[in-house]
Design a protein around this motif. Sequence first.
Motif, short mmCIF file in Angstrom:
data_model
loop_
_atom_site.label_atom_id
_atom_site.label_comp_id
_atom_site.label_asym_id
_atom_site.label_seq_id
_atom_site.Cartn_x
_atom_site.Cartn_y
_atom_site.Cartn_z
N LEU A 63 0.81 -1.22 0.00
CA LEU A 63 0.00 0.00 0.00
C LEU A 63 0.84 1.27 0.00
N ILE A 64 1.93 1.29 0.75
CA ILE A 64 2.72 2.52 0.80
C ILE A 64 3.48 2.76 -0.50
N SER A 65 3.64 1.72 -1.31
CA SER A 65 4.30 1.88 -2.60
C SER A 65 3.31 1.93 -3.76
N ASN A 66 2.01 1.93 -3.45
CA ASN A 66 0.97 1.90 -4.47
C ASN A 66 0.49 3.31 -4.77
N PRO A 67 0.75 3.83 -5.97
CA PRO A 67 0.31 5.18 -6.30
C PRO A 67 -1.20 5.31 -6.45
N ASP A 68 -1.91 4.19 -6.59
CA ASP A 68 -3.36 4.24 -6.78
C ASP A 68 -4.11 4.76 -5.56
N VAL A 69 -3.52 4.67 -4.37
CA VAL A 69 -4.23 5.19 -3.19
C VAL A 69 -4.43 6.70 -3.29
N TRP A 70 -3.67 7.37 -4.15
CA TRP A 70 -3.80 8.81 -4.33
C TRP A 70 -4.81 9.17 -5.41
N LEU A 71 -5.40 8.18 -6.09
CA LEU A 71 -6.41 8.44 -7.10
C LEU A 71 -7.69 9.00 -6.49
N CYS A 72 -8.06 8.51 -5.35
CA CYS A 72 -9.32 8.86 -4.71
C CYS A 72 -9.35 10.34 -4.35
N HIS A 73 -10.42 11.00 -4.74
CA HIS A 73 -10.57 12.41 -4.38
C HIS A 73 -11.69 12.62 -3.37
N GLY A 74 -12.21 11.54 -2.82
CA GLY A 74 -13.16 11.61 -1.71
C GLY A 74 -14.58 11.94 -2.10
N CYS A 75 -15.04 11.51 -3.26
CA CYS A 75 -16.43 11.78 -3.64
C CYS A 75 -17.40 10.94 -2.81
N THR A 76 -16.93 9.88 -2.21
CA THR A 76 -17.66 8.93 -1.33
C THR A 76 -18.77 8.16 -2.04
N ASP A 77 -18.75 8.08 -3.37
CA ASP A 77 -19.72 7.23 -4.05
C ASP A 77 -19.55 5.77 -3.63
N CYS A 78 -18.30 5.34 -3.49
CA CYS A 78 -18.04 3.96 -3.09
C CYS A 78 -18.61 3.68 -1.69
N SER A 79 -18.47 4.63 -0.81
CA SER A 79 -18.98 4.46 0.55
C SER A 79 -20.50 4.49 0.58
N THR A 80 -21.10 5.30 -0.28
CA THR A 80 -22.56 5.41 -0.33
C THR A 80 -23.19 4.13 -0.82
N TYR A 81 -22.61 3.52 -1.84
CA TYR A 81 -23.19 2.32 -2.44
C TYR A 81 -22.72 1.02 -1.82
N CYS A 82 -21.78 1.05 -0.91
CA CYS A 82 -21.27 -0.18 -0.30
C CYS A 82 -22.39 -0.85 0.50
N PRO A 83 -22.72 -2.11 0.16
CA PRO A 83 -23.82 -2.78 0.87
C PRO A 83 -23.50 -3.12 2.33
N ARG A 84 -22.24 -3.17 2.68
CA ARG A 84 -21.87 -3.50 4.06
C ARG A 84 -21.45 -2.28 4.87
N GLY A 85 -21.35 -1.12 4.25
CA GLY A 85 -20.94 0.09 4.96
C GLY A 85 -19.47 0.10 5.31
N ALA A 86 -18.64 -0.46 4.43
CA ALA A 86 -17.20 -0.53 4.70
C ALA A 86 -16.50 0.81 4.51
N LYS A 87 -17.10 1.74 3.84
CA LYS A 87 -16.57 3.09 3.63
C LYS A 87 -15.15 3.10 3.04
N PRO A 88 -15.01 2.61 1.80
CA PRO A 88 -13.68 2.60 1.17
C PRO A 88 -13.03 3.98 1.08
N ALA A 89 -13.82 5.03 0.90
CA ALA A 89 -13.23 6.37 0.81
C ALA A 89 -12.54 6.74 2.12
N ASP A 90 -13.15 6.39 3.25
CA ASP A 90 -12.53 6.67 4.55
C ASP A 90 -11.27 5.83 4.75
#
Length: 139
Positions: A63-90
């Motif tokens: 994870l610390i070497s993965n540049p993809d973690v910086w792609l997220c801009h915090g729109c929270t669509d993933c957290s809104t639609y997550c059926p389990r409430g895992a909140k990927p944006a957080d």
Amino acid sequence: MADTYIVEPDVGFINEVKGLGGGDLKKCFQCATCSVVCSLSPENKAFPRKEMISAGWGQKESLISNPDVWLCHGCTDCSTYCPRGAKPADVLASIRSYIIEFFAFPRFMSQAIKKPIYLIPLLLVPMIILFGLLYNNLN
């Protein structure tokens, strides 16, 4: 025959991510809804699903070497639609916070930036130095 991989989770990293705001990390059961609704997710990579897998298994190095973690801009669509409430944006925000603290130099700066009470001295010291330099140049 397939190669065997031994996964050794870093429990300390998992707890750190939870403490930084990713407390719902373990709710994720890999349904890939987050990757489907994310407008930034490339078709050839399951973003943020693969980051959720790595974080859930405590794979700090990946994870610390993965540049993809910086792609997220915090729109929270993933957290809104997550059926389990895992909140990927957080979770991604907490991973970014961990990375900033991990690579911060000097170390006290990462701690000082997190607390608003230290913001004034952090801004005041450079201003005093610049004022002193300008004052000396004018005289």
